[in-house]
Write an enzyme that holds these catalytic residues in place. Structure first.
Site: not given
Length: 248
Positions: A143, A157
């Site tokens: 990501s 995350y």
């Protein structure tokens, strides 16, 4: 459509929807036989398989809980049992949980993301490396938030995705002598069920990119397919941003 992946066996984890589904369809269109894994969305997985078969491709779906290392290990083993080999591994399955800030970290949420986003990737890479022939391809979907945690509540995350990128570089060194490439795609905001472009935060996410919009799952999948192809044989240990200029 070119058949650059003809004869290849590809495993796409979390392939029942979003980027995973788009990747499975793209790899199939390039000639690969595709195995997708799913944890709960059996109906969605069957839909993806149906689309691939309708286009003349071959694919199967296998159920595996990414939070369970035994099932992740078994998944790789089952692919080899059915097809005799594994040429391409795409670690796509992941979860996104937000809301916990650093001083009030939600331990349970962090541990779940750690198991699925990072530990499952490590397990899959290790198991794939045992059975993958020389010249194989390993690609993990990371990501853009691994490098730049733009808003509060992303620490958990971001940490798991940053760990994936670190492991990618180390594994590339380990497997390089066998011609196996290991790379990661740092995906930006992409219009999927996990992060739809209709969410309350979508406008801010789009504004943070140079292109001023969300990406499409197919745009991520096309880069994954390139990295899986013979044309990318000299690309390894790379973290490739596909984020619309979010990291520019």
């Amino acid at each position: 459509m070119s058949q650059t992946l003809a004869g290849k066996i590809a495993l796409v984890t979390g392939g029942s929807r979003g980027i995973g589904a788009a990747t499975a369809l793209q790899l199939s269109s390039e000639g690969a036989i595709v195995v997708i894994s799913y944890s709960n969305s059996e109906g969605r997985a069957k839909e993806v398989i149906g689309k691939i078969e309708a286009s003349g491709g071959k694919a199967i779906a296998l159920k595996a809980d990414q939070a369970n290392p035994v099932e992740v290990k078994g998944l790789v083993g089952e692919v080899v049992k059915r097809f005799g080999k594994l040429d391409i591994l795409v670690n796509n399955a992941g979860v996104f949980e937000t809301g916990s800030v650093a001083e009030t970290i939600d331990t349970s949420g962090f541990e779940r993301q750690q198991r699925i986003n990072y530990e499952a990737v490590v397990t899959a890479i290790r198991e794939a490396a045992k059975v993958m022939g020389d010249g194989g391809r390993i690609i993990s979907v990371s990501s853009a938030l691994a490098l730049r945690s733009t808003w509060p509540g992303l620490a958990d995350y971001s940490a798991t995705k940053r760990a994936v990128e670190g492991y990618t570089k180390g594994a590339a060194r380990d497997l390089g002598p066998r011609g196996i490439t290991v790379n990661a795609i740092a995906a930006g905001s992409t219009n999927t069920e996990m992060n739809p472009d209709s969410s309350p935060f979508a406008e801010a996410q789009a504004a943070a990119t140079a292109l001023g919009r969300f990406g499409r799952a197919e745009e991520i999948a096309s880069v994954v397919a390139f990295i899986a192809s013979p044309a990318a044989s000299f690309v390894t240990g790379s973290i490739i941003p596909v984020d619309g200029g979010y990291s520019a």
